[in-house]
Design a protein around this motif. Structure first.
Motif, PDB file in Angstrom:
ATOM      1  N   MET A   1       0.841  -1.181   0.000  1.00  0.00           N
ATOM      2  CA  MET A   1       0.000   0.000   0.000  1.00  0.00           C
ATOM      3  C   MET A   1       0.886   1.244   0.000  1.00  0.00           C
ATOM      4  O   MET A   1       1.874   1.309   0.708  1.00  0.00           O
ATOM      5  N   MET A   2       0.497   2.212  -0.801  1.00  0.00           N
ATOM      6  CA  MET A   2       1.234   3.473  -0.840  1.00  0.00           C
ATOM      7  C   MET A   2       0.223   4.617  -0.948  1.00  0.00           C
ATOM      8  O   MET A   2      -0.606   4.639  -1.856  1.00  0.00           O
ATOM      9  N   LEU A   3       0.279   5.538   0.016  1.00  0.00           N
ATOM     10  CA  LEU A   3      -0.604   6.697   0.024  1.00  0.00           C
ATOM     11  C   LEU A   3       0.227   7.930  -0.301  1.00  0.00           C
ATOM     12  O   LEU A   3       1.209   8.226   0.387  1.00  0.00           O
ATOM     13  N   ILE A   4      -0.156   8.641  -1.359  1.00  0.00           N
ATOM     14  CA  ILE A   4       0.581   9.829  -1.796  1.00  0.00           C
ATOM     15  C   ILE A   4      -0.332  11.039  -1.705  1.00  0.00           C
ATOM     16  O   ILE A   4      -1.480  10.999  -2.167  1.00  0.00           O
ATOM     17  N   GLU A   5       0.183  12.105  -1.117  1.00  0.00           N
ATOM     18  CA  GLU A   5      -0.546  13.371  -1.039  1.00  0.00           C
ATOM     19  C   GLU A   5      -0.399  14.086  -2.373  1.00  0.00           C
ATOM     20  O   GLU A   5       0.697  14.439  -2.776  1.00  0.00           O
ATOM     21  N   GLU A   6      -1.523  14.273  -3.066  1.00  0.00           N
ATOM     22  CA  GLU A   6      -1.494  14.865  -4.397  1.00  0.00           C
ATOM     23  C   GLU A   6      -1.622  16.384  -4.380  1.00  0.00           C
ATOM     24  O   GLU A   6      -1.290  17.049  -5.360  1.00  0.00           O
ATOM     25  N   SER A   7      -2.151  16.932  -3.308  1.00  0.00           N
ATOM     26  CA  SER A   7      -2.251  18.388  -3.174  1.00  0.00           C
ATOM     27  C   SER A   7      -1.808  18.770  -1.769  1.00  0.00           C
ATOM     28  O   SER A   7      -1.850  17.947  -0.863  1.00  0.00           O
ATOM     29  N   THR A   8      -1.369  19.993  -1.602  1.00  0.00           N
ATOM     30  CA  THR A   8      -0.861  20.431  -0.309  1.00  0.00           C
ATOM     31  C   THR A   8      -1.796  21.466   0.316  1.00  0.00           C
ATOM     32  O   THR A   8      -2.661  22.025  -0.350  1.00  0.00           O
ATOM     33  N   ILE A   9      -1.582  21.698   1.589  1.00  0.00           N
ATOM     34  CA  ILE A   9      -2.366  22.708   2.304  1.00  0.00           C
ATOM     35  C   ILE A   9      -1.885  24.082   1.854  1.00  0.00           C
ATOM     36  O   ILE A   9      -0.699  24.395   1.969  1.00  0.00           O
ATOM     37  N   PRO A  10      -2.781  24.916   1.328  1.00  0.00           N
ATOM     38  CA  PRO A  10      -2.335  26.253   0.911  1.00  0.00           C
ATOM     39  C   PRO A  10      -1.968  27.114   2.112  1.00  0.00           C
ATOM     40  O   PRO A  10      -2.517  26.938   3.210  1.00  0.00           O
ATOM     41  N   ASP A  11      -1.036  28.030   1.928  1.00  0.00           N
ATOM     42  CA  ASP A  11      -0.628  28.925   3.011  1.00  0.00           C
ATOM     43  C   ASP A  11      -1.817  29.676   3.600  1.00  0.00           C
ATOM     44  O   ASP A  11      -1.870  29.929   4.806  1.00  0.00           O
ATOM     45  N   SER A  12      -2.786  30.014   2.754  1.00  0.00           N
ATOM     46  CA  SER A  12      -3.937  30.790   3.217  1.00  0.00           C
ATOM     47  C   SER A  12      -4.807  30.025   4.216  1.00  0.00           C
ATOM     48  O   SER A  12      -5.577  30.628   4.961  1.00  0.00           O
ATOM     49  N   ALA A  13      -4.684  28.686   4.241  1.00  0.00           N
ATOM     50  CA  ALA A  13      -5.477  27.877   5.171  1.00  0.00           C
ATOM     51  C   ALA A  13      -4.816  27.755   6.543  1.00  0.00           C
ATOM     52  O   ALA A  13      -5.428  27.227   7.471  1.00  0.00           O
ATOM     53  N   SER A  55      -4.499   9.226  12.018  1.00  0.00           N
ATOM     54  CA  SER A  55      -4.970   8.798  10.693  1.00  0.00           C
ATOM     55  C   SER A  55      -6.154   9.635  10.230  1.00  0.00           C
ATOM     56  O   SER A  55      -6.987   9.186   9.439  1.00  0.00           O
ATOM     57  N   LYS A  56      -6.260  10.865  10.729  1.00  0.00           N
ATOM     58  CA  LYS A  56      -7.310  11.795  10.338  1.00  0.00           C
ATOM     59  C   LYS A  56      -6.660  12.956   9.586  1.00  0.00           C
ATOM     60  O   LYS A  56      -5.638  13.485  10.022  1.00  0.00           O
ATOM     61  N   ILE A  57      -7.274  13.349   8.476  1.00  0.00           N
ATOM     62  CA  ILE A  57      -6.766  14.456   7.680  1.00  0.00           C
ATOM     63  C   ILE A  57      -7.481  15.719   8.134  1.00  0.00           C
ATOM     64  O   ILE A  57      -8.710  15.749   8.204  1.00  0.00           O
ATOM     65  N   LEU A  58      -6.721  16.752   8.467  1.00  0.00           N
ATOM     66  CA  LEU A  58      -7.302  17.968   9.020  1.00  0.00           C
ATOM     67  C   LEU A  58      -7.846  18.877   7.928  1.00  0.00           C
ATOM     68  O   LEU A  58      -9.052  19.101   7.838  1.00  0.00           O
ATOM     69  N   ILE A  59      -6.986  19.440   7.102  1.00  0.00           N
ATOM     70  CA  ILE A  59      -7.413  20.320   6.019  1.00  0.00           C
ATOM     71  C   ILE A  59      -7.548  19.478   4.744  1.00  0.00           C
ATOM     72  O   ILE A  59      -6.642  18.732   4.389  1.00  0.00           O
ATOM     73  N   ALA A  60      -8.684  19.594   4.063  1.00  0.00           N
ATOM     74  CA  ALA A  60      -9.007  18.735   2.921  1.00  0.00           C
ATOM     75  C   ALA A  60      -7.978  18.858   1.801  1.00  0.00           C
ATOM     76  O   ALA A  60      -7.541  19.950   1.456  1.00  0.00           O
ATOM     77  N   ARG A  61      -7.625  17.702   1.254  1.00  0.00           N
ATOM     78  CA  ARG A  61      -6.759  17.649   0.090  1.00  0.00           C
ATOM     79  C   ARG A  61      -6.897  16.296  -0.591  1.00  0.00           C
ATOM     80  O   ARG A  61      -7.550  15.396  -0.081  1.00  0.00           O
ATOM     81  N   ASP A  62      -6.269  16.177  -1.754  1.00  0.00           N
ATOM     82  CA  ASP A  62      -6.400  14.982  -2.584  1.00  0.00           C
ATOM     83  C   ASP A  62      -5.256  14.015  -2.317  1.00  0.00           C
ATOM     84  O   ASP A  62      -4.113  14.431  -2.092  1.00  0.00           O
ATOM     85  N   PHE A  63      -5.586  12.725  -2.393  1.00  0.00           N
ATOM     86  CA  PHE A  63      -4.612  11.657  -2.178  1.00  0.00           C
ATOM     87  C   PHE A  63      -4.767  10.605  -3.268  1.00  0.00           C
ATOM     88  O   PHE A  63      -5.829  10.455  -3.870  1.00  0.00           O
ATOM     89  N   SER A  64      -3.685   9.847  -3.473  1.00  0.00           N
ATOM     90  CA  SER A  64      -3.702   8.702  -4.366  1.00  0.00           C
ATOM     91  C   SER A  64      -3.265   7.481  -3.555  1.00  0.00           C
ATOM     92  O   SER A  64      -2.198   7.491  -2.933  1.00  0.00           O
ATOM     93  N   LEU A  65      -4.103   6.451  -3.547  1.00  0.00           N
ATOM     94  CA  LEU A  65      -3.818   5.219  -2.819  1.00  0.00           C
ATOM     95  C   LEU A  65      -3.566   4.106  -3.822  1.00  0.00           C
ATOM     96  O   LEU A  65      -4.410   3.840  -4.681  1.00  0.00           O
ATOM     97  N   THR A  66      -2.391   3.467  -3.742  1.00  0.00           N
ATOM     98  CA  THR A  66      -2.046   2.366  -4.637  1.00  0.00           C
ATOM     99  C   THR A  66      -1.986   1.073  -3.842  1.00  0.00           C
ATOM    100  O   THR A  66      -1.309   0.996  -2.807  1.00  0.00           O
ATOM    101  N   LEU A  67      -2.699   0.052  -4.338  1.00  0.00           N
ATOM    102  CA  LEU A  67      -2.752  -1.260  -3.691  1.00  0.00           C
ATOM    103  C   LEU A  67      -2.367  -2.330  -4.709  1.00  0.00           C
ATOM    104  O   LEU A  67      -2.726  -2.223  -5.886  1.00  0.00           O
ATOM    105  N   ASN A  68      -1.670  -3.378  -4.257  1.00  0.00           N
ATOM    106  CA  ASN A  68      -1.345  -4.508  -5.125  1.00  0.00           C
ATOM    107  C   ASN A  68      -2.430  -5.578  -5.089  1.00  0.00           C
ATOM    108  O   ASN A  68      -2.483  -6.444  -5.955  1.00  0.00           O
ATOM    109  N   ALA A  69      -3.292  -5.488  -4.067  1.00  0.00           N
ATOM    110  CA  ALA A  69      -4.408  -6.430  -3.945  1.00  0.00           C
ATOM    111  C   ALA A  69      -5.422  -5.824  -2.984  1.00  0.00           C
ATOM    112  O   ALA A  69      -5.072  -5.001  -2.135  1.00  0.00           O
ATOM    113  N   TRP A  70      -6.685  -6.226  -3.140  1.00  0.00           N
ATOM    114  CA  TRP A  70      -7.702  -5.804  -2.180  1.00  0.00           C
ATOM    115  C   TRP A  70      -7.501  -6.535  -0.871  1.00  0.00           C
ATOM    116  O   TRP A  70      -7.183  -7.726  -0.867  1.00  0.00           O
TER     117      TRP A  70
END
Length: 199
Positions: A1-13, A55-70
């Protein structure tokens, strides 16, 4: 399993002015903003530490989760919460060819601790041999600081202030987190069951 943060928290947040007030930094001087970048770095570090512990995300952003099997073809647990949307599910074969699943083939099962990706039918499609499945998701409590639960916001300020206060101290042990912070985030930490016992 690999979780990648695709967007970051903007400075304004980031609540830089609130953090300055929390630290009781002086105001009204010509160089009020000279430390802003440093303060933002401590806020980001505190948020990252709290997200890792809960394991809770505070400010909303996009992630990509890659799995080799369910883990379970009937319901794939997602590693972070709260998940607010599944943007895409793609099967990737060993040669890198991608097949996007139609949005009506799966659904998000919201959950405060462990949201799941569920099939609309009996099971999720098989992951290609030697391939993977990539899930695009959006997670987070709020789009900006004002929408965060008050206890999590306070925990971030306390931990960021701790990092600021001890920024030159190298003798603190690994994973050191003040008691006030741990008590504020306790109810957000995931429960883990092992041999029938809560860990």
């Amino acid at each position: 399993m690999m979780l990648i943060e695709e967007s970051t928290i903007p400075d304004s947040a980031l609540p830089v002015d609130r953090f300055k007030a929390h630290l009781r930094l002086g105001t009204g001087f010509g160089e009020d903003s000279v430390q802003d970048e440093v303060l933002r770095s401590f806020l980001r570090a505190a948020m990252a530490a709290i997200e890792a512990r809960t394991s809770k995300i505070l400010i909303a952003r996009d992630f990509s989760l890659t799995l080799n099997a369910w883990r379970d073809a009937g319901a794939q647990p997602l590693p972070v919460a709260p998940v607010t949307g599944i943007g895409s599910v793609e099967l990737v074969d060993r040669d890198g060819l991608r097949q996007s699943l139609a949005g009506d083939a799966y659904r998000l099962e919201p959950d405060a601790q462990r949201p799941r990706l569920r099939p609309m039918g009996s099971s999720l499609p098989a992951v290609p041999q030697g391939g993977a499945v990539e899930i695009g998701l959006t997670a987070g409590f709020a789009a900006d600081w004002g929408g965060l639960p008050a206890d999590l916001g306070q925990a971030v300020l306390l931990l960021a202030a701790h990092y600021y206060e001890y920024r030159d101290d190298t003798s603190l042990g690994d994973g050191c987190m003040p008691f006030g912070v741990t008590s504020l985030i306790e109810r957000y930490k995931p429960l883990r069951l092992y041999m029938g016992r809560v860990q």
